[in-house]
Motif scaffolding. Structure first.
Motif, mmCIF file in Angstrom:
data_model
loop_
_atom_site.group_PDB
_atom_site.id
_atom_site.type_symbol
_atom_site.label_atom_id
_atom_site.label_comp_id
_atom_site.label_asym_id
_atom_site.label_seq_id
_atom_site.Cartn_x
_atom_site.Cartn_y
_atom_site.Cartn_z
ATOM 1 N N ILE A 186 0.878 -1.329 0.202
ATOM 2 C CA ILE A 186 0.239 -0.136 0.075
ATOM 3 C C ILE A 186 0.620 1.116 0.254
ATOM 4 N N TYR A 187 1.083 2.325 -1.053
ATOM 5 C CA TYR A 187 1.355 3.054 -0.777
ATOM 6 C C TYR A 187 0.150 4.423 -0.454
ATOM 7 N N LEU A 188 0.288 5.200 0.684
ATOM 8 C CA LEU A 188 -0.395 6.147 0.846
ATOM 9 C C LEU A 188 0.638 7.777 0.875
ATOM 10 N N SER A 189 -0.248 9.096 0.169
ATOM 11 C CA SER A 189 0.390 10.309 0.001
ATOM 12 C C SER A 189 -0.019 10.734 0.349
ATOM 13 N N THR A 190 0.153 11.491 2.154
ATOM 14 C CA THR A 190 -0.618 11.542 2.584
ATOM 15 C C THR A 190 0.372 13.456 2.936
ATOM 16 N N GLU A 191 -0.550 14.423 3.253
ATOM 17 C CA GLU A 191 -0.284 16.133 3.690
ATOM 18 C C GLU A 191 -0.666 15.794 5.033
ATOM 19 N N ILE A 192 0.576 16.250 6.128
ATOM 20 C CA ILE A 192 0.109 15.959 7.483
ATOM 21 C C ILE A 192 -1.041 17.126 8.047
ATOM 22 N N ARG A 193 -1.819 17.251 8.049
ATOM 23 C CA ARG A 193 -2.903 18.164 8.923
ATOM 24 C C ARG A 193 -3.107 17.124 10.328
ATOM 25 N N GLU A 194 -1.951 18.513 11.086
ATOM 26 C CA GLU A 194 -2.922 17.752 12.917
ATOM 27 C C GLU A 194 -4.062 18.554 13.000
ATOM 28 N N LYS A 195 -5.199 19.022 12.554
ATOM 29 C CA LYS A 195 -6.257 19.206 13.074
ATOM 30 C C LYS A 195 -7.076 17.991 12.649
ATOM 31 N N ASN A 196 -7.071 17.001 11.761
ATOM 32 C CA ASN A 196 -7.683 15.667 11.323
ATOM 33 C C ASN A 196 -6.969 14.738 11.613
ATOM 34 N N GLY A 197 -5.972 14.869 12.995
ATOM 35 C CA GLY A 197 -5.370 13.576 13.540
ATOM 36 C C GLY A 197 -4.310 12.582 12.743
ATOM 37 N N SER A 198 -4.422 13.113 11.616
ATOM 38 C CA SER A 198 -3.178 12.039 10.482
ATOM 39 C C SER A 198 -2.023 11.919 10.905
ATOM 40 N N THR A 199 -1.686 12.396 11.714
ATOM 41 C CA THR A 199 -0.712 11.736 12.190
ATOM 42 C C THR A 199 -0.831 10.229 13.155
ATOM 43 N N SER A 200 -1.495 10.572 14.068
ATOM 44 C CA SER A 200 -2.155 9.703 15.075
ATOM 45 C C SER A 200 -2.592 8.986 13.957
ATOM 46 N N PHE A 201 -3.295 8.766 12.702
ATOM 47 C CA PHE A 201 -3.561 7.635 12.234
ATOM 48 C C PHE A 201 -2.710 6.454 11.659
ATOM 49 N N HIS A 202 -1.315 7.176 10.838
ATOM 50 C CA HIS A 202 -0.088 7.036 10.418
ATOM 51 C C HIS A 202 0.550 6.374 11.542
ATOM 52 N N GLU A 203 0.717 6.595 12.600
ATOM 53 C CA GLU A 203 1.587 6.358 13.672
ATOM 54 C C GLU A 203 1.430 5.359 14.894
ATOM 55 N N GLU A 204 -0.429 5.378 14.682
ATOM 56 C CA GLU A 204 -0.884 4.686 15.735
ATOM 57 C C GLU A 204 -2.130 3.718 15.476
ATOM 58 N N LEU A 205 -2.609 4.188 14.983
ATOM 59 C CA LEU A 205 -3.940 2.989 14.136
ATOM 60 C C LEU A 205 -3.271 2.420 12.336
ATOM 61 N N LEU A 206 -2.854 2.571 12.370
ATOM 62 C CA LEU A 206 -1.921 2.127 10.629
ATOM 63 C C LEU A 206 -0.773 0.393 11.037
ATOM 64 N N VAL A 247 8.408 5.438 6.031
ATOM 65 C CA VAL A 247 8.154 6.228 5.371
ATOM 66 C C VAL A 247 9.632 5.685 4.238
ATOM 67 N N VAL A 248 9.164 6.473 2.748
ATOM 68 C CA VAL A 248 9.959 6.388 1.839
ATOM 69 C C VAL A 248 10.399 7.351 1.955
ATOM 70 N N ASP A 249 9.329 8.710 1.913
ATOM 71 C CA ASP A 249 9.208 9.667 1.743
ATOM 72 C C ASP A 249 9.066 10.759 2.026
ATOM 73 N N ASN A 250 9.763 11.997 2.230
ATOM 74 C CA ASN A 250 9.383 12.870 3.043
ATOM 75 C C ASN A 250 9.358 14.888 2.603
ATOM 76 N N LEU A 251 8.071 15.287 1.842
ATOM 77 C CA LEU A 251 8.452 16.452 1.486
ATOM 78 C C LEU A 251 8.725 17.439 2.881
ATOM 79 N N GLU A 252 9.518 17.772 3.477
ATOM 80 C CA GLU A 252 9.456 18.762 4.721
ATOM 81 C C GLU A 252 8.456 19.847 4.557
ATOM 82 N N ASP A 253 9.310 20.754 3.532
ATOM 83 C CA ASP A 253 8.858 21.983 2.677
ATOM 84 C C ASP A 253 6.796 21.721 2.761
ATOM 85 N N LYS A 254 6.528 20.726 2.325
ATOM 86 C CA LYS A 254 5.099 20.571 1.938
ATOM 87 C C LYS A 254 4.383 19.648 3.535
ATOM 88 N N ASP A 255 4.838 19.613 3.875
ATOM 89 C CA ASP A 255 4.491 18.393 4.842
ATOM 90 C C ASP A 255 3.431 17.259 4.422
#
Length: 231
Positions: A173-193, A201-209
């Motif tokens: 599975i490849y998921l490309s996600t713009e991290i938005r703290e208000k929607n819980g996307s970090t906990s989705f990837h780091e805790e639920l999945l 993590v295979v790629d990280n565009l830090e300037d665009k989150d």
């Protein structure tokens, strides 16, 4: 480059009060292919009428890593414009592009524009509502793709259920996600999945989150872990 156009309607449409559809055309190049992605702006498609940066990031990742889908079964979730699934088809995949029913016309239009007739038998466009009709699809996909589909915590349980159903053991599975703290996307990837998948993590565009994740199913029986993973 963006071009604004108006789709023509028949005289019957005008008589019935059907408004002209405004479209934007965006051009892209990935993996040696040129794309023209048409977006239906005033068709009540909401966020699906945009080409999100997370989708472009996933296309760039496939290009940089020279990913091949040749001979593989691929399904894209929440496709929107269809750009990621179209690229996967051109890279050899047997691809099913999915989204909500009202998005089908936009996707089908872009498939017609960008997929040569000789490849059409390798691409399908089907509606799929996570957690509802995912069981209408098989469970043997080699790749499941998604870009910017992790945007509402309300949908997360249904999304996980759908991912677990679709990807086969040993698939990716490849998921490309713009991290938005208000929607819980970090906990989705780091805790639920991680409760259900091996995640990296295979790629990280830090300037665009934007983060690109690769996931595989956690083995559920002794023999499962022996299966070969896709690249």
């Amino acid at each position: 480059m963006t071009t604004i156009r108006h789709l023509e309607h028949s005289s019957d449409d005008a008589r019935l009060g059907v408004s002209t559809t405004i479209t934007f055309e965006n051009k892209y190049e990935f993996c040696g292919y040129s794309f023209k992605i048409v977006r239906f702006i005033n068709a009540n498609l909401g966020y699906s009428a945009y080409v999100w940066e997370a989708g472009l990031a996933l296309c760039r990742y496939f290009e940089r890593e020279n990913i091949s889908f040749n001979g593989k079964k691929v399904i894209e979730l929440g496709s929107g414009t269809g750009i990621v699934g179209i690229l996967a088809t051109l890279l050899g995949g047997d691809v099913t592009i999915t989204d909500k029913p009202n998005i089908m016309t936009q996707i089908e239009n872009n498939v017609c524009i960008n997929i040569p007739t000789a490849c059409r038998q390798r691409i399908k466009v089907r509606p799929l509502k996570w957690g509802e009709d995912h069981t209408n699809f098989l469970t043997d996909y080699d790749f499941v793709l998604g870009s910017d589909i992790v945007y509402s915590s309300v949908t997360y349980p249904a999304l996980v259920e759908t991912l677990r159903h679709l990807v086969k053991q040993g698939g990716a599975i490849y998921l490309s996600t713009e991290i938005r703290e208000k929607n819980g996307s970090t906990s989705f990837h780091e805790e639920l999945l991680p409760q259900h998948f091996n995640c990296q993590v295979v790629d990280n565009l830090e300037d665009k989150d934007i983060i690109v994740y690769k996931m595989t199913k956690i083995a559920t029986s002794p023999g499962d872990g022996l299966l070969t993973e896709n690249k």
